[in-house]
Scaffold this motif. Structure first.
Motif, PDB file in Angstrom:
ATOM      1  N   ILE A   1       0.820  -1.205   0.000  1.00 49.34           N
ATOM      2  CA  ILE A   1       0.000   0.000   0.000  1.00 49.34           C
ATOM      3  C   ILE A   1       0.857   1.259   0.000  1.00 49.34           C
ATOM      4  N   ASN A   2       0.260   2.347  -0.433  1.00 46.55           N
ATOM      5  CA  ASN A   2       0.987   3.596  -0.620  1.00 46.55           C
ATOM      6  C   ASN A   2       1.293   4.289   0.702  1.00 46.55           C
ATOM      7  N   THR A   3       2.422   4.986   0.737  1.00 49.80           N
ATOM      8  CA  THR A   3       2.768   5.810   1.883  1.00 49.80           C
ATOM      9  C   THR A   3       1.650   6.824   2.137  1.00 49.80           C
ATOM     10  N   ASN A   4       1.444   7.151   3.405  1.00 47.72           N
ATOM     11  CA  ASN A   4       0.396   8.082   3.842  1.00 47.72           C
ATOM     12  C   ASN A   4      -0.990   7.448   3.846  1.00 47.72           C
ATOM     13  N   SER A   5      -1.052   6.154   3.583  1.00 46.72           N
ATOM     14  CA  SER A   5      -2.327   5.460   3.707  1.00 46.72           C
ATOM     15  C   SER A   5      -2.609   5.183   5.180  1.00 46.72           C
ATOM     16  N   ILE A   6      -3.862   4.850   5.482  1.00 44.94           N
ATOM     17  CA  ILE A   6      -4.282   4.580   6.850  1.00 44.94           C
ATOM     18  C   ILE A   6      -4.741   3.136   6.974  1.00 44.94           C
ATOM     19  N   ILE A   7      -4.263   2.468   8.010  1.00 48.40           N
ATOM     20  CA  ILE A   7      -4.709   1.114   8.326  1.00 48.40           C
ATOM     21  C   ILE A   7      -5.597   1.199   9.554  1.00 48.40           C
ATOM     22  N   LEU A   8      -6.817   0.725   9.446  1.00 49.26           N
ATOM     23  CA  LEU A   8      -7.733   0.689  10.577  1.00 49.26           C
ATOM     24  C   LEU A   8      -7.802  -0.742  11.092  1.00 49.26           C
ATOM     25  N   ALA A   9      -7.303  -0.964  12.303  1.00 44.54           N
ATOM     26  CA  ALA A   9      -7.326  -2.291  12.907  1.00 44.54           C
ATOM     27  C   ALA A   9      -8.560  -2.423  13.790  1.00 44.54           C
ATOM     28  N   LEU A  10      -9.403  -3.382  13.471  1.00 46.51           N
ATOM     29  CA  LEU A  10     -10.614  -3.628  14.242  1.00 46.51           C
ATOM     30  C   LEU A  10     -10.321  -4.697  15.294  1.00 46.51           C
ATOM     31  N   GLY A  11     -10.011  -4.254  16.489  1.00 53.60           N
ATOM     32  CA  GLY A  11      -9.711  -5.173  17.574  1.00 53.60           C
ATOM     33  C   GLY A  11      -8.227  -5.408  17.771  1.00 53.60           C
ATOM     34  N   ASN A  12      -7.892  -5.952  18.941  1.00 57.94           N
ATOM     35  CA  ASN A  12      -6.495  -6.131  19.304  1.00 57.94           C
ATOM     36  C   ASN A  12      -5.783  -7.173  18.454  1.00 57.94           C
ATOM     37  N   VAL A  13      -6.483  -8.238  18.059  1.00 58.46           N
ATOM     38  CA  VAL A  13      -5.841  -9.266  17.229  1.00 58.46           C
ATOM     39  C   VAL A  13      -5.394  -8.666  15.895  1.00 58.46           C
ATOM     40  N   ALA A  14      -6.261  -7.877  15.298  1.00 60.44           N
ATOM     41  CA  ALA A  14      -5.892  -7.215  14.041  1.00 60.44           C
ATOM     42  C   ALA A  14      -4.747  -6.235  14.268  1.00 60.44           C
TER      43      ALA A  14
ATOM     44  N   ASN B   1       7.212   3.476   8.529  1.00 59.39           N
ATOM     45  CA  ASN B   1       7.150   3.395   7.067  1.00 59.39           C
ATOM     46  C   ASN B   1       6.250   4.456   6.438  1.00 59.39           C
ATOM     47  N   GLY B   2       5.764   5.395   7.249  1.00 60.55           N
ATOM     48  CA  GLY B   2       4.951   6.473   6.716  1.00 60.55           C
ATOM     49  C   GLY B   2       3.456   6.206   6.720  1.00 60.55           C
ATOM     50  N   LEU B   3       3.058   5.012   7.136  1.00 58.01           N
ATOM     51  CA  LEU B   3       1.644   4.682   7.225  1.00 58.01           C
ATOM     52  C   LEU B   3       1.097   5.089   8.590  1.00 58.01           C
ATOM     53  N   ILE B   4      -0.208   5.271   8.661  1.00 55.71           N
ATOM     54  CA  ILE B   4      -0.866   5.609   9.915  1.00 55.71           C
ATOM     55  C   ILE B   4      -1.695   4.410  10.355  1.00 55.71           C
ATOM     56  N   LEU B   5      -1.530   4.004  11.611  1.00 49.89           N
ATOM     57  CA  LEU B   5      -2.324   2.921  12.187  1.00 49.89           C
ATOM     58  C   LEU B   5      -3.341   3.512  13.155  1.00 49.89           C
ATOM     59  N   VAL B   6      -4.601   3.212  12.906  1.00 53.36           N
ATOM     60  CA  VAL B   6      -5.691   3.656  13.778  1.00 53.36           C
ATOM     61  C   VAL B   6      -6.390   2.417  14.326  1.00 53.36           C
ATOM     62  N   ASP B   7      -6.733   2.450  15.605  1.00 51.79           N
ATOM     63  CA  ASP B   7      -7.400   1.316  16.243  1.00 51.79           C
ATOM     64  C   ASP B   7      -8.861   1.624  16.544  1.00 51.79           C
ATOM     65  N   SER B   8      -9.662   0.567  16.520  1.00 50.75           N
ATOM     66  CA  SER B   8     -11.047   0.655  16.987  1.00 50.75           C
ATOM     67  C   SER B   8     -11.417  -0.676  17.607  1.00 50.75           C
ATOM     68  N   TYR B   9     -12.316  -0.635  18.587  1.00 44.22           N
ATOM     69  CA  TYR B   9     -12.905  -1.892  19.030  1.00 44.22           C
ATOM     70  C   TYR B   9     -13.598  -2.534  17.840  1.00 44.22           C
ATOM     71  N   HIS B  10     -13.600  -3.853  17.815  1.00 46.69           N
ATOM     72  CA  HIS B  10     -14.223  -4.579  16.712  1.00 46.69           C
ATOM     73  C   HIS B  10     -15.738  -4.358  16.725  1.00 46.69           C
ATOM     74  N   CYS B  11     -16.314  -4.242  15.534  1.00 46.29           N
ATOM     75  CA  CYS B  11     -17.757  -3.994  15.415  1.00 46.29           C
ATOM     76  C   CYS B  11     -18.549  -5.302  15.477  1.00 46.29           C
ATOM     77  N   SER B  12     -18.226  -6.134  16.438  1.00 48.32           N
ATOM     78  CA  SER B  12     -18.912  -7.412  16.629  1.00 48.32           C
ATOM     79  C   SER B  12     -20.251  -7.201  17.328  1.00 48.32           C
ATOM     80  N   ARG B  13     -21.098  -8.197  17.249  1.00 44.57           N
ATOM     81  CA  ARG B  13     -22.395  -8.132  17.934  1.00 44.57           C
ATOM     82  C   ARG B  13     -22.194  -7.943  19.436  1.00 44.57           C
ATOM     83  N   TYR B  14     -21.235  -8.676  20.015  1.00 45.01           N
ATOM     84  CA  TYR B  14     -21.002  -8.573  21.459  1.00 45.01           C
ATOM     85  C   TYR B  14     -20.608  -7.147  21.847  1.00 45.01           C
ATOM     86  N   ASN B  15     -19.672  -6.561  21.116  1.00 45.51           N
ATOM     87  CA  ASN B  15     -19.196  -5.220  21.463  1.00 45.51           C
ATOM     88  C   ASN B  15     -20.270  -4.154  21.299  1.00 45.51           C
ATOM     89  N   THR B  16     -21.079  -4.274  20.262  1.00 44.51           N
ATOM     90  CA  THR B  16     -22.103  -3.252  20.037  1.00 44.51           C
ATOM     91  C   THR B  16     -23.286  -3.427  20.982  1.00 44.51           C
TER      92      THR B  16
END
Length: 212
Positions: free
Chosen positions: A135-148, A175-190
């Motif tokens: 993926i390109n530099t300056n892209s954003i990776i959104l990790a849904l949950g701690n495992v991701a 490497n110039g990428l941005i990592l953003v975290d969120s809780y996973h959008c699972s049924r349990y979490n919501t």
């Protein structure tokens, strides 16, 4: 860092997962029951990383977060913030398209009880690493949950202690990428309100601001 390997829809490296998929396929002949490929724009600036396919979601349809509860909030939010052409993803054959967005999973195959083993996460990381390193530099990776989150760090050979998971956490990676975290959008979490719609939207508002 894991060896970088292109996605392989015929992969059977994890015996437990491969056997489980065979069993599920025997009971549900119309289900996809294979490693689920990424979905979306190959040159996207937003890459969403989930955990693994759901039994009656991606494992049935062959598209990440499609056909089960976990995808409801995700696709509604992607649409709200301009990353999807529709607010619902019901089938891999519908005409929904992602816009400047790509969705993948840390583990490509359905795990029993939605819980992949550490060794399976590690084995599958080669495929995630191959995707993320393209993926390109300056892209954003959104990790849904701690495992991701941990899978993304492993894919880049980064130390866990330097990047602690937390909802709405944001890290600039070496490497110039941005990592953003969120809780996973699972049924349990919501349903337990660990993740509310407003919380999820706030993460995407932050991402949208970064991309403008």
């Amino acid at each position: 860092m894991a060896t970088k390997s292109a996605f392989d829809i015929t992969c059977r490296q994890c015996e437990r997962l491969a056997t489980f998929l065979d069993e599920v396929k025997a009971k549900n002949p119309t289900y996809f029951c294979k490693p689920v490929p990424p979905f979306g724009d190959e040159n996207a600036k937003l890459i969403v990383v989930g955990l693994a396919p759901g039994m009656h979601g991606a494992n049935q349809t062959g598209r990440p977060f499609t056909g089960d509860y976990a995808g409801v909030l995700l696709y509604e939010t992607l649409h709200k913030y301009g990353f999807a052409t529709k607010s619902q993803s019901v089938s891999a054959h519908d005409d929904l398209q992602l816009v400047n967005c790509r969705i993948t999973n840390a583990v490509k195959c359905l795990p029993p009880d939605n819980k992949p083993l550490p060794a399976e996460i590690a084995t599958c990381n080669q495929f995630l690493a191959a995707e993320l390193n393209q993926i390109n530099t300056n892209s954003i990776i959104l990790a849904l949950g701690n495992v991701a989150h941990l899978a993304v760090l492993k894919a880049f050979g980064l130390k866990i202690k330097d990047y602690k998971f937390g909802h709405a956490a944001r890290y600039m990676l070496p490497n110039g990428l941005i990592l953003v975290d969120s809780y996973h959008c699972s049924r349990y979490n919501t349903q337990t309100k660990r993740l509310t719609e407003a919380m999820f939207h706030s993460v995407f508002a932050m991402i949208q601001q970064d991309l403008t």
